[in-house]
Design a protein around this motif. Structure first.
Motif, PDB file in Angstrom:
ATOM      1  N   ASP A 152     -25.500  -4.244 -23.440  1.00  9.79           N
ATOM      2  CA  ASP A 152     -25.923  -4.099 -24.834  1.00  9.79           C
ATOM      3  C   ASP A 152     -24.955  -3.294 -25.693  1.00  9.79           C
ATOM      4  O   ASP A 152     -25.206  -3.112 -26.883  1.00  9.79           O
ATOM      5  CB  ASP A 152     -27.312  -3.446 -24.885  1.00  9.79           C
ATOM      6  CG  ASP A 152     -28.345  -4.245 -24.104  1.00  9.79           C
ATOM      7  OD1 ASP A 152     -28.188  -5.474 -23.983  1.00  9.79           O
ATOM      8  OD2 ASP A 152     -29.303  -3.629 -23.600  1.00  9.79           O
ATOM      9  N   PHE A 154     -29.272   6.887 -27.847  1.00 10.02           N
ATOM     10  CA  PHE A 154     -29.818   7.056 -26.502  1.00 10.02           C
ATOM     11  C   PHE A 154     -31.350   7.001 -26.527  1.00 10.02           C
ATOM     12  O   PHE A 154     -31.961   6.245 -25.775  1.00 10.02           O
ATOM     13  CB  PHE A 154     -29.346   8.376 -25.897  1.00 10.02           C
ATOM     14  CG  PHE A 154     -30.056   8.749 -24.638  1.00 10.02           C
ATOM     15  CD1 PHE A 154     -29.720   8.166 -23.438  1.00 10.02           C
ATOM     16  CD2 PHE A 154     -31.094   9.677 -24.650  1.00 10.02           C
ATOM     17  CE1 PHE A 154     -30.391   8.491 -22.264  1.00 10.02           C
ATOM     18  CE2 PHE A 154     -31.759  10.005 -23.503  1.00 10.02           C
ATOM     19  CZ  PHE A 154     -31.415   9.406 -22.301  1.00 10.02           C
ATOM     20  N   LYS A 198     -24.286  -0.100 -26.041  1.00 13.80           N
ATOM     21  CA  LYS A 198     -24.840   1.067 -26.732  1.00 13.80           C
ATOM     22  C   LYS A 198     -23.935   2.278 -26.533  1.00 13.80           C
ATOM     23  O   LYS A 198     -23.338   2.460 -25.478  1.00 13.80           O
ATOM     24  CB  LYS A 198     -26.224   1.410 -26.187  1.00 13.80           C
ATOM     25  CG  LYS A 198     -27.212   0.276 -26.226  1.00 13.80           C
ATOM     26  CD  LYS A 198     -27.818   0.119 -27.575  1.00 13.80           C
ATOM     27  CE  LYS A 198     -28.942  -0.919 -27.490  1.00 13.80           C
ATOM     28  NZ  LYS A 198     -29.338  -1.375 -28.772  1.00 13.80           N
ATOM     29  N   CYS A 236     -27.897  -0.894 -20.886  1.00 11.47           N
ATOM     30  CA  CYS A 236     -27.565  -0.353 -22.205  1.00 11.47           C
ATOM     31  C   CYS A 236     -26.060  -0.159 -22.349  1.00 11.47           C
ATOM     32  O   CYS A 236     -25.482  -0.449 -23.403  1.00 11.47           O
ATOM     33  CB  CYS A 236     -28.268   0.983 -22.432  1.00 11.47           C
ATOM     34  SG  CYS A 236     -30.037   0.845 -22.720  1.00 11.47           S
ATOM     35  N   ALA A 258     -32.582   3.499 -27.388  1.00 10.58           N
ATOM     36  CA  ALA A 258     -32.316   2.528 -26.318  1.00 10.58           C
ATOM     37  C   ALA A 258     -33.261   2.723 -25.140  1.00 10.58           C
ATOM     38  O   ALA A 258     -33.825   1.756 -24.612  1.00 10.58           O
ATOM     39  CB  ALA A 258     -30.859   2.642 -25.864  1.00 10.58           C
ATOM     40  N   ILE A 259     -33.449   3.945 -24.725  1.00 10.26           N
ATOM     41  CA  ILE A 259     -34.303   4.204 -23.552  1.00 10.26           C
ATOM     42  C   ILE A 259     -35.775   3.989 -23.908  1.00 10.26           C
ATOM     43  O   ILE A 259     -36.550   3.492 -23.098  1.00 10.26           O
ATOM     44  CB  ILE A 259     -34.042   5.620 -22.996  1.00 10.26           C
ATOM     45  CG1 ILE A 259     -32.615   5.698 -22.433  1.00 10.26           C
ATOM     46  CG2 ILE A 259     -35.057   5.996 -21.944  1.00 10.26           C
ATOM     47  CD1 ILE A 259     -32.284   4.662 -21.352  1.00 10.26           C
ATOM     48  N   ALA A 292     -32.062  -0.053 -16.503  1.00 15.57           N
ATOM     49  CA  ALA A 292     -32.075  -0.049 -17.973  1.00 15.57           C
ATOM     50  C   ALA A 292     -30.842   0.655 -18.540  1.00 15.57           C
ATOM     51  O   ALA A 292     -30.210   0.155 -19.479  1.00 15.57           O
ATOM     52  CB  ALA A 292     -33.347   0.623 -18.484  1.00 15.57           C
ATOM     53  N   GLY A 293     -30.491   1.792 -17.975  1.00 10.82           N
ATOM     54  CA  GLY A 293     -29.343   2.556 -18.479  1.00 10.82           C
ATOM     55  C   GLY A 293     -28.027   1.811 -18.316  1.00 10.82           C
ATOM     56  O   GLY A 293     -27.185   1.805 -19.225  1.00 10.82           O
ATOM     57  N   ASN A 319     -17.904  -2.090 -22.896  1.00 10.01           N
ATOM     58  CA  ASN A 319     -18.495  -1.245 -23.928  1.00 10.01           C
ATOM     59  C   ASN A 319     -17.398  -0.748 -24.880  1.00 10.01           C
ATOM     60  O   ASN A 319     -16.451  -0.104 -24.440  1.00 10.01           O
ATOM     61  CB  ASN A 319     -19.217  -0.065 -23.273  1.00 10.01           C
ATOM     62  CG  ASN A 319     -20.056   0.713 -24.250  1.00 10.01           C
ATOM     63  OD1 ASN A 319     -19.578   1.117 -25.304  1.00 10.01           O
ATOM     64  ND2 ASN A 319     -21.309   0.940 -23.902  1.00 10.01           N
ATOM     65  N   GLU A 328     -36.838   1.789 -26.035  1.00  8.79           N
ATOM     66  CA  GLU A 328     -36.971   0.329 -26.086  1.00  8.79           C
ATOM     67  C   GLU A 328     -37.117  -0.232 -24.691  1.00  8.79           C
ATOM     68  O   GLU A 328     -37.888  -1.099 -24.406  1.00  8.79           O
ATOM     69  CB  GLU A 328     -35.707  -0.247 -26.742  1.00  8.79           C
ATOM     70  CG  GLU A 328     -35.695  -1.751 -26.911  1.00  8.79           C
ATOM     71  CD  GLU A 328     -34.376  -2.214 -27.506  1.00  8.79           C
ATOM     72  OE1 GLU A 328     -33.709  -3.022 -26.870  1.00  8.79           O
ATOM     73  OE2 GLU A 328     -34.021  -1.721 -28.592  1.00  8.79           O
ATOM     74  N   MET A 334     -24.154   5.469 -25.606  1.00 12.31           N
ATOM     75  CA  MET A 334     -25.186   6.255 -24.945  1.00 12.31           C
ATOM     76  C   MET A 334     -24.939   7.762 -24.947  1.00 12.31           C
ATOM     77  O   MET A 334     -25.743   8.511 -24.411  1.00 12.31           O
ATOM     78  CB  MET A 334     -25.404   5.739 -23.526  1.00 12.31           C
ATOM     79  CG  MET A 334     -25.947   4.314 -23.477  1.00 12.31           C
ATOM     80  SD  MET A 334     -27.532   4.108 -24.307  1.00 12.31           S
ATOM     81  CE  MET A 334     -28.622   4.806 -23.065  1.00 12.31           C
TER      82      MET A 334
END
Length: 139
Positions: free
Chosen positions: A123, A133, A125, A119, A136-137, A115-116, A86, A139, A127
């Motif tokens: 991905d 945040f 992100k 992310c 993303a969550i 999922a977190g 990241n 989605e 966060m």
């Protein structure tokens, strides 16, 4: 008799991501379950007088490089294909950890963790940005 594994994790830890990826196969093979326990790794480091490994070992020649080699070996062994470092690391995870507790109250903690972590470590992100945040969550 079913076994339960306590899994303490912070979304900011790439090792939590790796462990989560490897754990799912272990749970499937053994019939065990995971008891996910969100925590703040930075708070644990502070309370115990420790530091993140990349900081603690910064002055030791070759230590961080060898750690990266071991990371690559782990990725290969467990066929992890989506990991990326990241670019916003380190990320303050207080917000996502609080949301994990809310997800737990809704009976959705395992799904939220999957999922977190994706992310954060697939991905890329940021966060700890509230708008990122939420998007993303959602989605």
């Amino acid at each position: 008799m079913s076994k339960t594994v306590d899994f303490y994790l912070d979304f900011s830890s790439q090792n939590a991501y790796f462990s989560h990826k490897a754990l799912s196969g272990i749970l499937e093979r053994t019939g065990a379950t995971a008891n996910y326990i969100p925590c703040l790794l930075g708070g644990i480091f502070k309370a115990t007088g420790n530091q993140a490994p990349m900081m603690a070992y910064a002055g030791i020649k070759g230590k961080n490089e060898y750690s990266m080699l071991e990371t690559q070996r782990f990725i290969a062994k467990h066929s992890i294909t989506n990991f990326t470092m990241n670019p916003y690391f380190p990320v303050n995870t207080v917000m996502i950890q609080r949301a994990a507790l809310a997800a737990e109250q809704d009976g959705k903690l395992a799904e939220f963790i999957t999922a977190g972590l994706a992310c954060m470590w697939e991905d890329n992100k940021k966060m700890d940005d509230a708008d990122v945040f939420v998007a993303a969550i959602t989605e």
